[in-house]
Design an enzyme around this catalytic site. Structure first.
Site, PDB file in Angstrom:
ATOM      1  N   SER A  36       0.866  -0.904   0.014  1.00 57.54           N
ATOM      2  CA  SER A  36      -0.036  -0.001  -0.025  1.00 57.54           C
ATOM      3  C   SER A  36       1.032   1.213   0.172  1.00 57.54           C
ATOM      4  CB  SER A  36      -0.904  -0.068   1.284  1.00 57.54           C
ATOM      5  OG  SER A  36      -1.792   0.923   1.174  1.00 57.54           O
ATOM      6  N   LYS A  90     -13.865  -9.436  -5.072  1.00 59.02           N
ATOM      7  CA  LYS A  90     -15.124  -9.498  -6.017  1.00 59.02           C
ATOM      8  C   LYS A  90     -15.124  -7.727  -6.159  1.00 59.02           C
ATOM      9  CE  LYS A  90     -18.252  -7.380  -3.702  1.00 59.02           C
ATOM     10  NZ  LYS A  90     -19.064  -6.293  -4.122  1.00 59.02           N
ATOM     11  N   ASP A 168     -21.745  -2.861  -7.316  1.00 61.32           N
ATOM     12  CA  ASP A 168     -20.652  -3.437  -6.470  1.00 61.32           C
ATOM     13  C   ASP A 168     -21.414  -4.240  -5.330  1.00 61.32           C
ATOM     14  OD1 ASP A 168     -17.890  -3.028  -5.395  1.00 61.32           O
ATOM     15  OD2 ASP A 168     -19.144  -2.883  -3.619  1.00 61.32           O
TER      16      ASP A 168
END
Length: 308
Positions: A36, A90, A168
């Site tokens: 990150s 996902k 989403d």
């Protein structure tokens, strides 16, 4: 027991809330690093870029990719080329073609690839599939309404191309329906509501036709405050099945049969361990295909502006 060192790529809300606890609770994995540019986990080595991790940590055999879907293909392709096993949060990618390409890459490199659909691992989903397998479906109603401000605060990527907007969460419902129904179905119409100035929808109404003559109707909305609604009702020739709370509760003809806790991500990592052990691929793209069809057939309407 073999323990696989794993790294999380993208340390956001979903990684902190779900992936970190699931990995910590699974003896098949050890969280060895994160990637990150803006965040990290206490006590865990962090790399600003994936390239740096791949160069420095050849011992890390698996990666969980938790960044927004628009950036997932490039990261997954690099990881697979480096011989690492890959778990895709996902939706697995921004397009169907790029995920199909990742499958071919993983096959050629002989590494595990897991395109996860976490809602499929909700506790009631498999019992629902087993109950429905010998039933004739007459009608399916899906109502999936939640508060985007609660679940995606400040996440601009969801409103950009590839971010999917209301799909989403809506794709979670589609991942369950494609798993539990005993017959396939295809989209026949969709209406997508886009907030003024946004590039992804905030609401959608879909209608599908199923093999054998049944219909599936889905109502997705990202503006619901208060209690959230994640329900799937399936009317059959032998009664009505209702999944509530995103697949955590199952009811047959109004009678509750069982409730399950939050088991989705622990089950995902058990499945990922199985795939790694056999260097296998699990990448069902049917939920993403239905979303792509919704955009292709979608009648677009513009609603009022939406601000965080």
């Amino acid at each position: 027991m073999t323990v696989t060192d794993i790294a999380i790529v993208g340390v956001g809300k979903i990684a902190r809330d779900q992936h970190v606890p699931a990995i910590s609770g699974n003896t098949s994995f050890r969280l060895a690093a994160t990637v990150s540019a803006h965040s990290c986990l206490d006590g865990i080595e962090n790399f600003p870029t994936l390239d740096q991790l791949l160069a420095a940590r050849a011992d890390i055999a698996a990666l969980a990719l938790c960044m927004p879907p628009q950036a997932r293909y490039e990261a997954a392709a690099k990881a697979i080329a480096a011989g690492r096993h890959v778990l895709l949060e996902k939706p697995p990618g921004a397009t169907i073609a790029e995920v199909e390409a990742l499958v071919r890459m993983a096959e050629a490199r002989n590494v595990a690839l897991f395109a996860t659909w976490h809602s499929r691992f909700a506790g009631a989903v498999e019992p629902a599939r087993l109950w429905l397998r010998d039933k004739r479906v007459r009608h399916v109603s899906v109502v999936w309404k939640e508060d985007v401000r609660r679940w995606h605060p400040g996440q601009a990527w969801i409103w950009q191309p590839g971010g999917l907007g209301v799909f989403d969460p809506g794709i979670n419902a589609l991942s369950i329906v494609t798993r539990i129904l005993p017959a396939p179905f295809h989209l026949v119409s969709s209406t997508l509501e886009f907030p003024d100035g946004r590039e992804a929808p905030i609401a959608a109404k879909l209608r599908f036709a199923g093999k054998g003559g049944f219909a599936v109707e889905a109502d997705f909305d990202w503006r619901q405050t208060g209690p959230q609604t994640w329900d799937i009702e399936v009317e059959t020739d032998a009664g009505t099945l209702l999944l509530k709370s995103g697949g955590a509760e199952m009811h047959i003809d109004g009678r509750e049969t069982q409730q399950w806790g939050d088991v989705e991500y622990s089950a995902i990592y058990r499945r990922f361990a199985e795939l790694i052990a056999t260097r296998s691929i699990d990448a069902d793209l049917s939920p993403l295909t239905h979303v792509a069809d919704a955009f292709m057939l979608g009648r677009r309407v513009t609603g009022e502006a939406f601000e965080e």
